[in-house]
Design an enzyme around this catalytic site. Structure first.
Site, PDB file in Angstrom:
ATOM      1  N   ASP A 138       0.805  -1.224   0.000  1.00  0.00           N
ATOM      2  CA  ASP A 138       0.000   0.000   0.000  1.00  0.00           C
ATOM      3  C   ASP A 138       0.838   1.273   0.000  1.00  0.00           C
ATOM      4  OD1 ASP A 138      -2.798   1.327   0.682  1.00  0.00           O
ATOM      5  OD2 ASP A 138      -1.317   2.187   2.045  1.00  0.00           O
ATOM      6  N   ALA A 166      -4.905   2.450  -0.773  1.00  0.00           N
ATOM      7  CA  ALA A 166      -4.704   1.771  -2.061  1.00  0.00           C
ATOM      8  C   ALA A 166      -5.153   0.319  -1.972  1.00  0.00           C
ATOM      9  CB  ALA A 166      -3.235   1.856  -2.488  1.00  0.00           C
ATOM     10  N   ASP A 167      -4.790  -0.353  -0.898  1.00  0.00           N
ATOM     11  CA  ASP A 167      -5.247  -1.735  -0.674  1.00  0.00           C
ATOM     12  C   ASP A 167      -6.770  -1.814  -0.662  1.00  0.00           C
ATOM     13  OD1 ASP A 167      -2.963  -3.325  -0.484  1.00  0.00           O
ATOM     14  OD2 ASP A 167      -2.667  -2.890   1.628  1.00  0.00           O
ATOM     15  N   LEU A 168      -7.380  -0.982   0.163  1.00  0.00           N
ATOM     16  CA  LEU A 168      -8.824  -1.057   0.349  1.00  0.00           C
ATOM     17  C   LEU A 168      -9.568  -0.728  -0.938  1.00  0.00           C
ATOM     18  CD1 LEU A 168      -9.039   0.691   3.840  1.00  0.00           C
ATOM     19  CD2 LEU A 168      -9.112  -1.756   3.357  1.00  0.00           C
ATOM     20  N   GLY A 171      -9.277  -3.550  -3.475  1.00  0.00           N
ATOM     21  CA  GLY A 171     -10.167  -4.647  -3.127  1.00  0.00           C
ATOM     22  C   GLY A 171     -11.610  -4.366  -3.491  1.00  0.00           C
TER      23      GLY A 171
END
Length: 392
Positions: A138, A166-168, A171
């Site tokens: 991230d 960025a991860d969230l 996803g």
């Protein structure tokens, strides 16, 4: 409301860490049968933990899933995955592109046994291109995607955002792509490969800041708690703390000036319109700051809400969950499985004919391996042999 939107959908979860599990959580919470496939301890698996398995982070990411272990490097483990893929609707993975090809679990491998399979890939930088083989997390995406250059106060250097945005986002975008693929499959009968990455998600989330560059060549910088273009918007000090207030736009600005007792700022040539307020933002901010320090946060929130000006407190996380509106919306939700009380973060979507549910926490690694294999047609002797041979 018991008819969950994704009832009857089966998802194989090959993901680790955060972006992939965030995607799969959307399916699990809305009724899909999610099988989390983990590496057996004997094969070097750690479950992709970001903390203890029974800790808050892991439980929040993996609730509503069933766990099985499977050694994908063994021929028999690979064969089991292919058998499971035959009846799956969605597979989600976040291996580096070269890793899944080496394991022979890429889209072209699994789609041969199920032409309706929707295969979802999340990577750091994309499935091809010059950065294809780079590992990505991230914070690296926040930096490369421009976010850290516009976050924080001017002159203080780059600053990461306090959540793995960025991860969230990757996803959630991957889950959206899979949902669209499910709808398209209803018409075509065919599955497809859905792809996104942390870098794509982060650049997409630049939104209007990216458009300022693409359309006008305007490179945004850091402005701290101020809004980049909507002046005056800021986090303001009060007599006993801070509040946010966002009186951007002419009508809101005029209401704000009347509410704080400075109607003369409406017609002041330096602040008479949005352009002038933008050019003279420092001086205007100083004028407002001196006034807002004269009353408490609660007093100003009452005054500004009465005037119809967007404003609010700046809460700690404990205060956010204690807020009566947050409580009303049910964002803290108890897991229903009857075990030791556990409250996690609920879904932020409400539907009139369906609801997301936190039915059960995730158990020990591989707790449902036997059940899942039996459902796939393996008998007890085969399952015992898989355990002895380290396949599961």
């Amino acid at each position: 409301m018991t008819d969950m939107p994704l009832a009857g959908i089966r998802v194989l979860d090959l993901t680790r860490v955060r972006a992939g599990p965030t995607c799969v959580r959307q399916f699990a919470d809305w009724g899909a049968d999610v099988i989390k496939i983990e590496v057996p301890d004997a094969a070097g698996g750690d479950g992709g933990l970001g903390g203890p398995r029974k800790g808050p982070d892991f439980q929040n990411l993996h609730r509503n899933k069933r766990s099985m272990t499977l050694n994908l490097k063994s021929p028999e483990g690979h064969a089991v995955l292919l058998k499971l893929a035959e009846t799956a609707d969605i597979v989600v993975e976040n291996f580096r592109p070269d890793v899944k090809r080496r394991l022979n679990i890429a889209f072209e491998d699994l789609s041969t046994v199920n032409e309706g399979l929707i295969y979802v890939s999340i990577s750091g930088f994309g499935q091809d291109g010059p950065y294809e083989k780079r590992p990505g997390v991230d914070q690296i995406a926040q930096g490369m995607g421009g976010l850290m250059s516009i976050t924080g106060e001017p002159g203080r250097g780059p600053m990461r955002v306090g959540i793995p945005v960025a991860d969230l986002t990757a996803g959630l975008l991957a889950a959206q792509g899979a949902m669209m693929a499910l709808i398209q499959r209803q018409r075509t009968g065919k599955g497809q490969w859905v792809q996104t990455s942390l870098l794509q998600a982060q650049v997409f989330m630049l939104d209007f800041q990216a458009a300022r560059w693409l359309v006008d060549g305007d490179v945004a910088g850091q402005v701290g708690n101020e809004h980049p273009t909507g002046v005056p918007t800021n986090a303001w000090a009060t007599a006993d703390g801070h509040i946010n207030a966002a009186p951007a736009g002419q009508r809101l600005y005029e209401r704000f000036c009347h509410a704080i007792g400075t109607p003369e700022l409406i017609d002041d040539p330096d602040y008479v319109d949005g352009g002038q307020r933008y050019r003279n933002r420092a001086a205007l901010n100083d004028r407002i700051a001196a006034i807002l320090k004269t009353k408490t946060s609660a007093e100003w929130i009452d005054i500004l809400n009465e005037a119809g000006v967007p404003c609010g407190p700046i809460n700690g996380i404990d205060q956010a969950f204690a807020d009566p509106q947050v409580a009303h919306l049910g964002l803290a939700q108890a897991v229903e499985d009857g075990g030791k009380p556990l409250t996690l973060v609920g879904q932020p979507i409400r539907m009139s004919a369906a609801e997301a549910r936190l039915k059960h926490r995730i158990g020990d690694k591989g707790a449902e391996s036997g059940d899942i294999l039996a459902e796939a047609g393996y008998d007890g002797a085969e399952i015992d042999r898989f355990r002895r041979d380290g396949v599961i």
